[in-house]
Design a protein around this motif. Sequence first.
Motif, PDB file in Angstrom:
ATOM      1  N   VAL B 209      -5.363 -23.371  -2.362  1.00  0.00           N
ATOM      2  CA  VAL B 209      -6.757 -23.566  -1.970  1.00  0.00           C
ATOM      3  C   VAL B 209      -7.721 -22.973  -2.988  1.00  0.00           C
ATOM      4  N   GLY B 210      -7.169 -22.391  -4.060  1.00  0.00           N
ATOM      5  CA  GLY B 210      -8.045 -21.990  -5.163  1.00  0.00           C
ATOM      6  C   GLY B 210      -8.442 -20.529  -5.188  1.00  0.00           C
ATOM      7  N   ALA B 211      -7.611 -19.639  -4.592  1.00  0.00           N
ATOM      8  CA  ALA B 211      -7.896 -18.199  -4.714  1.00  0.00           C
ATOM      9  C   ALA B 211      -7.615 -17.787  -6.163  1.00  0.00           C
ATOM     10  N   THR B 212      -8.452 -16.913  -6.688  1.00  0.00           N
ATOM     11  CA  THR B 212      -8.240 -16.496  -8.078  1.00  0.00           C
ATOM     12  C   THR B 212      -7.030 -15.556  -8.159  1.00  0.00           C
ATOM     13  N   ALA B 213      -6.490 -15.441  -9.386  1.00  0.00           N
ATOM     14  CA  ALA B 213      -5.303 -14.605  -9.579  1.00  0.00           C
ATOM     15  C   ALA B 213      -5.561 -13.167  -9.130  1.00  0.00           C
ATOM     16  N   TRP B 214      -6.760 -12.646  -9.458  1.00  0.00           N
ATOM     17  CA  TRP B 214      -7.036 -11.247  -9.091  1.00  0.00           C
ATOM     18  C   TRP B 214      -7.221 -11.074  -7.594  1.00  0.00           C
ATOM     19  N   PHE B 215      -7.741 -12.113  -6.960  1.00  0.00           N
ATOM     20  CA  PHE B 215      -7.898 -12.050  -5.508  1.00  0.00           C
ATOM     21  C   PHE B 215      -6.516 -11.925  -4.845  1.00  0.00           C
ATOM     22  N   ILE B 216      -5.536 -12.624  -5.403  1.00  0.00           N
ATOM     23  CA  ILE B 216      -4.178 -12.579  -4.850  1.00  0.00           C
ATOM     24  C   ILE B 216      -3.501 -11.256  -5.223  1.00  0.00           C
ATOM     25  N   ARG B 217      -3.724 -10.825  -6.469  1.00  0.00           N
ATOM     26  CA  ARG B 217      -3.011  -9.628  -6.948  1.00  0.00           C
ATOM     27  C   ARG B 217      -3.542  -8.320  -6.356  1.00  0.00           C
ATOM     28  N   LEU B 218      -4.849  -8.269  -6.174  1.00  0.00           N
ATOM     29  CA  LEU B 218      -5.478  -6.975  -5.887  1.00  0.00           C
ATOM     30  C   LEU B 218      -4.893  -6.225  -4.682  1.00  0.00           C
ATOM     31  N   PRO B 219      -4.660  -6.898  -3.532  1.00  0.00           N
ATOM     32  CA  PRO B 219      -4.088  -6.142  -2.406  1.00  0.00           C
ATOM     33  C   PRO B 219      -2.727  -5.510  -2.749  1.00  0.00           C
ATOM     34  N   PHE B 220      -1.928  -6.206  -3.564  1.00  0.00           N
ATOM     35  CA  PHE B 220      -0.615  -5.655  -3.936  1.00  0.00           C
ATOM     36  C   PHE B 220      -0.787  -4.460  -4.881  1.00  0.00           C
ATOM     37  N   MET B 221      -1.730  -4.591  -5.812  1.00  0.00           N
ATOM     38  CA  MET B 221      -1.993  -3.484  -6.736  1.00  0.00           C
ATOM     39  C   MET B 221      -2.511  -2.267  -5.955  1.00  0.00           C
ATOM     40  N   MET B 222      -3.391  -2.559  -4.987  1.00  0.00           N
ATOM     41  CA  MET B 222      -3.957  -1.468  -4.179  1.00  0.00           C
ATOM     42  C   MET B 222      -2.868  -0.776  -3.366  1.00  0.00           C
ATOM     43  N   GLU B 223      -1.906  -1.570  -2.905  1.00  0.00           N
ATOM     44  CA  GLU B 223      -0.806  -1.004  -2.117  1.00  0.00           C
ATOM     45  C   GLU B 223      -0.053   0.036  -2.950  1.00  0.00           C
ATOM     46  N   GLY B 224       0.246  -0.317  -4.198  1.00  0.00           N
ATOM     47  CA  GLY B 224       0.929   0.630  -5.097  1.00  0.00           C
ATOM     48  C   GLY B 224       0.081   1.843  -5.364  1.00  0.00           C
ATOM     49  N   LEU B 225      -1.221   1.592  -5.586  1.00  0.00           N
ATOM     50  CA  LEU B 225      -2.137   2.706  -5.868  1.00  0.00           C
ATOM     51  C   LEU B 225      -2.187   3.673  -4.688  1.00  0.00           C
TER      52      LEU B 225
END
Lengths: 264, 295
Positions: B209-225
């Motif tokens: 549906v056109g979510a940007t790469a960072w929109f998809i990645r960010l929650p996973f990155m935040m989880e690690g952080l």
Amino acid sequence: MIRFDNVTKTYKGDIVALRDVSLDITKGEFVFVVGASGSGKTTLLKLLLREEAIDSGQIWVAGREVGRLSNWRVPYLRRNLGCVFQDFRLLPNKTVFENVGFALQVIGRPRHVVATQVPQVLELVGLGQKAGRYPHELSGGEQQRVAIARAFVNRPLILLADEPTGNLDPQTSLGIMSLLDRINRTGTTVLMATHDAGIVDQMRRRVIEIDHGRIIRDQVRGIYGIDPTPSTTRGVPAVSLASGSATTLERPVHSEPRRSRTRH
Amino acid sequence: MPISVAYVSRETANNLWRNRLMAIAAILTVGVSLSLVGTALLLRQAVNNSLSALQANVDLQIFVNPGASLATAATIKSLTEQTPQIKHCNYLDHQQSYDNAVKLFRAQGEAAAISALTVATTPPVFQCTLVHAGDAATVATVFTGQAGIFKVEYPAKSIHTLESISRVAQIVLLVLALVLLVSSVVLILNAIRMAIFSRRREVGVMRLVGATAWFIRLPFMMEGLVQGVIGAAIAVGMVILGDVGIRALLHHFPEFQNAIVPGHDVVMTEIFVVLVGVIVGVGGSAVAVRRFLDV
């Protein structure tokens, strides 16, 4: 709206999915893409979405050349393309409303837009009363309607449907086709890959047939099988069509002048 | 496209909850490893502080045989005066040396040692200050074995011993911490990988549906952080507790006051621990997102 110029796509192991394909689809058209399994229908849709990269040629969608788009622009391309699949691809832990709203949410639409547009599109697909249901509480046809609502909620220019009736009974399939037809009448271009001969024959829309990666037939008001009426073809030599089987039609349609097509 | 903070927070929290066992394992490992890193750093600072204090008052103590005559003591005294590396010496006779020893043992709580001590058996001592601290070993060899000399002591011996012990302890702690830090990165990587796997349908829909790469990645990155930072917070707590405990302990030992690490050094160590936690968290999740998340 969509243009393929001499597009070739080969997968690993020299498997040719599309070979030198050219086609033109204008705004608001309803096009069926037919052909046997493995003929290249799904690859054609994937190339439009830039899920796969082409080997040669050019693909244009809404005035943009897909192959030249940088990776970060691909999501913006996809926002103009709604997608519907045979397996619905709904999220089981979200309600109908949430599934449809998710498509708006993840492209950053504000809550009030979600709150306004989702009920509208659910009404359009006839599921206004089932917004709070989960996918497992719906029939196959209803699930596909949710998938169509999700694909259409962002009002895309083009709707791609990969065998959307493949898992449905004939009666339900007709309902889905009626819905796609209504969406098409709003000006949305619909490109649908299908094996459903009944639907194609009944709707009498443009039919593009692919065989072993080549377009072997492009008819304005076509049927699933070979239509012997020469005047309905787009660019394919009439003599070939009249002479019989599809296997004789080895020349891709783009080899003929585009202006020669006739609409009925 | 602006990425909604509320969305990222909600998705991060959901991911953490769904994979809570893996998340807890990763957080605890980060916590333990960073506690060790913090402890090793504080230990090094404590040892360095003690060494500089010892080196600042570098001294040489020449213990005279308890039974030696006054003449022998006088000979040793003249020998110290003739040694150019010695600035000056104080002579403590039996009684003064006994009083000094009693004072020291009392401060250390060694009551038994005090009762075993007598004035007669306590050796008189020359407490010398050197011109150059580094000459202690050389001067000691001059006096060792001389007639009437019981033994020669200088802090460099203790410094050397202290240095060796602390070096081994630091190496052991740091190696252990390093192994655990690598485990933490791997655990965080695996936790994110599982989160990506469990959300693969959603990720697929988001891409379509056109979510940007960072929109998809960010929650996973935040989880690690978040895992790295919570682990670091645990480590900060452990290091503070350890520091408070050591301060309370050293309060009873005035001679080890120099080993107490000043407050600003502790704060700097804690900041370092948090930074390492952030790096471990973001690093682990970045590798997982790069390798396993197809956007």
